[in-house]
Design a protein around this motif. Structure first.
Motif, PDB file in Angstrom:
ATOM      1  N   PHE A 160       0.825  -1.210   0.000  1.00 51.95           N
ATOM      2  CA  PHE A 160       0.000   0.000   0.000  1.00 51.95           C
ATOM      3  C   PHE A 160       0.864   1.267   0.000  1.00 51.95           C
ATOM      4  O   PHE A 160       0.536   2.259  -0.652  1.00 51.95           O
ATOM      5  CB  PHE A 160      -0.936   0.028   1.215  1.00 51.95           C
ATOM      6  CG  PHE A 160      -2.261  -0.654   0.981  1.00 51.95           C
ATOM      7  CD1 PHE A 160      -3.104  -0.245  -0.037  1.00 51.95           C
ATOM      8  CD2 PHE A 160      -2.668  -1.698   1.793  1.00 51.95           C
ATOM      9  CE1 PHE A 160      -4.326  -0.862  -0.248  1.00 51.95           C
ATOM     10  CE2 PHE A 160      -3.891  -2.329   1.590  1.00 51.95           C
ATOM     11  CZ  PHE A 160      -4.726  -1.916   0.565  1.00 51.95           C
ATOM     12  N   ILE A 161       1.966   1.251   0.761  1.00 50.11           N
ATOM     13  CA  ILE A 161       2.799   2.455   0.838  1.00 50.11           C
ATOM     14  C   ILE A 161       3.829   2.520  -0.288  1.00 50.11           C
ATOM     15  O   ILE A 161       4.457   3.564  -0.505  1.00 50.11           O
ATOM     16  CB  ILE A 161       3.517   2.575   2.203  1.00 50.11           C
ATOM     17  CG1 ILE A 161       4.489   1.412   2.424  1.00 50.11           C
ATOM     18  CG2 ILE A 161       2.523   2.676   3.336  1.00 50.11           C
ATOM     19  CD1 ILE A 161       5.284   1.517   3.705  1.00 50.11           C
ATOM     20  N   ASN A 162       3.998   1.423  -1.032  1.00 46.05           N
ATOM     21  CA  ASN A 162       4.988   1.380  -2.107  1.00 46.05           C
ATOM     22  C   ASN A 162       4.832   2.514  -3.133  1.00 46.05           C
ATOM     23  O   ASN A 162       5.823   3.151  -3.506  1.00 46.05           O
ATOM     24  CB  ASN A 162       4.931   0.016  -2.801  1.00 46.05           C
ATOM     25  CG  ASN A 162       5.654   0.021  -4.131  1.00 46.05           C
ATOM     26  OD1 ASN A 162       6.860   0.179  -4.191  1.00 46.05           O
ATOM     27  ND2 ASN A 162       4.901  -0.128  -5.209  1.00 46.05           N
ATOM     28  N   PHE A 185      -3.882   1.685   8.936  1.00 45.73           N
ATOM     29  CA  PHE A 185      -4.348   1.370   7.590  1.00 45.73           C
ATOM     30  C   PHE A 185      -5.312   2.434   7.075  1.00 45.73           C
ATOM     31  O   PHE A 185      -5.262   2.823   5.904  1.00 45.73           O
ATOM     32  CB  PHE A 185      -5.012  -0.004   7.566  1.00 45.73           C
ATOM     33  CG  PHE A 185      -4.067  -1.132   7.236  1.00 45.73           C
ATOM     34  CD1 PHE A 185      -3.916  -1.564   5.940  1.00 45.73           C
ATOM     35  CD2 PHE A 185      -3.329  -1.750   8.236  1.00 45.73           C
ATOM     36  CE1 PHE A 185      -3.051  -2.602   5.629  1.00 45.73           C
ATOM     37  CE2 PHE A 185      -2.463  -2.791   7.940  1.00 45.73           C
ATOM     38  CZ  PHE A 185      -2.320  -3.219   6.626  1.00 45.73           C
ATOM     39  N   VAL A 186      -6.200   2.911   7.942  1.00 48.43           N
ATOM     40  CA  VAL A 186      -7.165   3.940   7.523  1.00 48.43           C
ATOM     41  C   VAL A 186      -6.434   5.216   7.113  1.00 48.43           C
ATOM     42  O   VAL A 186      -6.770   5.850   6.106  1.00 48.43           O
ATOM     43  CB  VAL A 186      -8.189   4.215   8.648  1.00 48.43           C
ATOM     44  CG1 VAL A 186      -8.971   5.499   8.369  1.00 48.43           C
ATOM     45  CG2 VAL A 186      -9.154   3.044   8.787  1.00 48.43           C
ATOM     46  N   ILE A 187      -5.414   5.607   7.892  1.00 45.40           N
ATOM     47  CA  ILE A 187      -4.629   6.807   7.544  1.00 45.40           C
ATOM     48  C   ILE A 187      -3.969   6.627   6.178  1.00 45.40           C
ATOM     49  O   ILE A 187      -3.993   7.531   5.318  1.00 45.40           O
ATOM     50  CB  ILE A 187      -3.565   7.093   8.626  1.00 45.40           C
ATOM     51  CG1 ILE A 187      -4.244   7.521   9.939  1.00 45.40           C
ATOM     52  CG2 ILE A 187      -2.594   8.178   8.162  1.00 45.40           C
ATOM     53  CD1 ILE A 187      -3.284   7.635  11.109  1.00 45.40           C
ATOM     54  N   ILE A 188      -3.380   5.447   5.943  1.00 44.08           N
ATOM     55  CA  ILE A 188      -2.700   5.189   4.674  1.00 44.08           C
ATOM     56  C   ILE A 188      -3.706   5.110   3.524  1.00 44.08           C
ATOM     57  O   ILE A 188      -3.449   5.616   2.423  1.00 44.08           O
ATOM     58  CB  ILE A 188      -1.852   3.905   4.774  1.00 44.08           C
ATOM     59  CG1 ILE A 188      -0.652   4.167   5.711  1.00 44.08           C
ATOM     60  CG2 ILE A 188      -1.363   3.444   3.413  1.00 44.08           C
ATOM     61  CD1 ILE A 188       0.052   2.944   6.182  1.00 44.08           C
ATOM     62  N   TRP A 189      -4.870   4.505   3.769  1.00 44.23           N
ATOM     63  CA  TRP A 189      -5.913   4.464   2.730  1.00 44.23           C
ATOM     64  C   TRP A 189      -6.373   5.879   2.370  1.00 44.23           C
ATOM     65  O   TRP A 189      -6.610   6.179   1.205  1.00 44.23           O
ATOM     66  CB  TRP A 189      -7.099   3.624   3.196  1.00 44.23           C
ATOM     67  CG  TRP A 189      -6.822   2.159   3.237  1.00 44.23           C
ATOM     68  CD1 TRP A 189      -5.920   1.464   2.471  1.00 44.23           C
ATOM     69  CD2 TRP A 189      -7.424   1.184   4.101  1.00 44.23           C
ATOM     70  NE1 TRP A 189      -5.928   0.122   2.811  1.00 44.23           N
ATOM     71  CE2 TRP A 189      -6.834  -0.076   3.800  1.00 44.23           C
ATOM     72  CE3 TRP A 189      -8.401   1.239   5.099  1.00 44.23           C
ATOM     73  CZ2 TRP A 189      -7.208  -1.250   4.448  1.00 44.23           C
ATOM     74  CZ3 TRP A 189      -8.767   0.076   5.742  1.00 44.23           C
ATOM     75  CH2 TRP A 189      -8.181  -1.166   5.432  1.00 44.23           C
ATOM     76  N   MET A 190      -6.492   6.745   3.388  1.00 40.49           N
ATOM     77  CA  MET A 190      -6.861   8.148   3.106  1.00 40.49           C
ATOM     78  C   MET A 190      -5.800   8.816   2.238  1.00 40.49           C
ATOM     79  O   MET A 190      -6.121   9.557   1.293  1.00 40.49           O
ATOM     80  CB  MET A 190      -7.032   8.902   4.428  1.00 40.49           C
ATOM     81  CG  MET A 190      -8.296   8.561   5.200  1.00 40.49           C
ATOM     82  SD  MET A 190      -8.312   9.319   6.846  1.00 40.49           S
ATOM     83  CE  MET A 190      -8.174  11.050   6.422  1.00 40.49           C
TER      84      MET A 190
END
Length: 321
Positions: free
Chosen positions: A110-112, A275-280
């Motif tokens: 996800f962060i890649n 995960f929610v922060i990264i999804w945002m």
């Protein structure tokens, strides 16, 4: 868009969905091989991926292209480095699956894309829009919060993200080699040490002792790797890069679902927040990318329209004269 071009794009879209979804379900496949040491799995994957790829190269008559790339110093060195990075990426992924940390690998993928954005700034001197900078900052906050709660950095997730982002960067810096030849050369570099490792470890006999089907599964890792990368290349040639970029989030999404629904991993409260922060951050990044592309398209159309008006007025003046 002409019908044939539309059909070509549709085939590319379905191919991209297939390959990204397939990569997302890879944890279920590799979970079947938890009794096999991770290095052995990686070695089997490299050897049999190369066997499939070199067969396709020879059948397609691309052996000369592979030889030319190997004989040129810079492309060969670049592919050696990119091959090392993708091998490291596969090894970290297998280790995470074997230690029941598929959620962490999902976090890494996800962060890649955001790490790739940073690599673009640092190594390619690309300029970012303010909202993109905010997305990178937001993702960093999510990872920092995750690390704070577990008491250490999520090295598995960072390993997955950094190795794949570095691999993508090196492949971008080496555009002269086509994707089939590049992947064949990358696996070639790893094939000989991988085969030596398998023979030294007596890995074939060890895998057979666990269960005969384990040999088939190990061979399958290489076959699936080669086929999915070839399908990816097929898709990349037929759809826009922006569409390909958006579809890549299917992989960590399906990995996340595999971990929670099938592999028995549980999400802690702090993991949900991270995960929610990264999804945002990713949603904002997608919004910013799409907005930028639409803006660029509008400007381009306006320029084309102005050029057409200028040409038509010039033609009228010439006729008048």
């Amino acid at each position: 868009m002409p019908q044939s071009e539309q059909q070509r794009s549709l085939y590319g879209l379905w191919a991209a969905i297939l390959v990204y979804s397939g990569w997302g379900f890879f944890p279920l496949y590799f979970a079947l091989l938890r009794q096999v040491p991770a290095l052995n799995i990686l070695a089997f994957r490299m050897v049999f991926a190369f066997a499939v790829l070199i067969s396709i190269v020879l059948l397609c008559g691309k052996g000369k292209a592979v030889f030319v790339s190997l004989s040129r110093k810079r492309p060969a060195l670049c592919l050696l480095c990119s091959g090392t990075l993708i091998s490291g990426n596969w090894l970290v992924f297998v280790l995470l699956v074997q230690s029941n940390r598929v959620l962490e690998s999902s976090l890494g993928y996800f962060i890649n894309p955001l790490i790739s954005v940073l690599f673009g700034v640092v190594f390619l001197r690309e300029r970012l829009r303010p909202l993109t900078w905010f997305c990178v900052f937001l993702a960093g906050c999510g990872v920092s919060f995750y690390a704070w709660e577990i008491g250490t950095l999520p090295w598995g997730a960072l390993g997955v993200a950094l190795t794949f982002a570095g691999y993508s960067l090196l492949r971008k810096l080496n555009p002269a080699t086509d994707s089939l030849s590049a992947l064949t050369i990358e696996t070639l570099y790893a094939c000989l040490p991988a085969l030596a490792w398998l023979l030294w470890q007596n890995a074939f006999a060890s895998a057979w002792a666990i269960h005969p089907r384990v040999i088939a599964l190990l061979i399958g890792t290489g076959v699936l790797t080669a086929l999915t990368f070839l399908i990816f290349g097929f898709a990349a040639r037929r759809i826009r890069l922006s569409t390909l970029g958006m579809l890549q989030y299917l992989t960590p999404t399906f990995s996340f679902l595999c971990a929670v629904c099938f592999l028995g991993e549980t999400m802690q409260w702090f993991q949900w927040i991270a995960f929610v922060i990264i999804w945002m951050a990713l949603l904002l990044y997608i919004y910013d990318s799409v907005s930028s592309m639409k803006g660029g398209t509008v400007v381009q159309r306006k320029v084309e329209c102005d050029n057409r008006k200028k040409n038509s007025s010039r033609e009228r003046s010439e006729v008048t004269e």
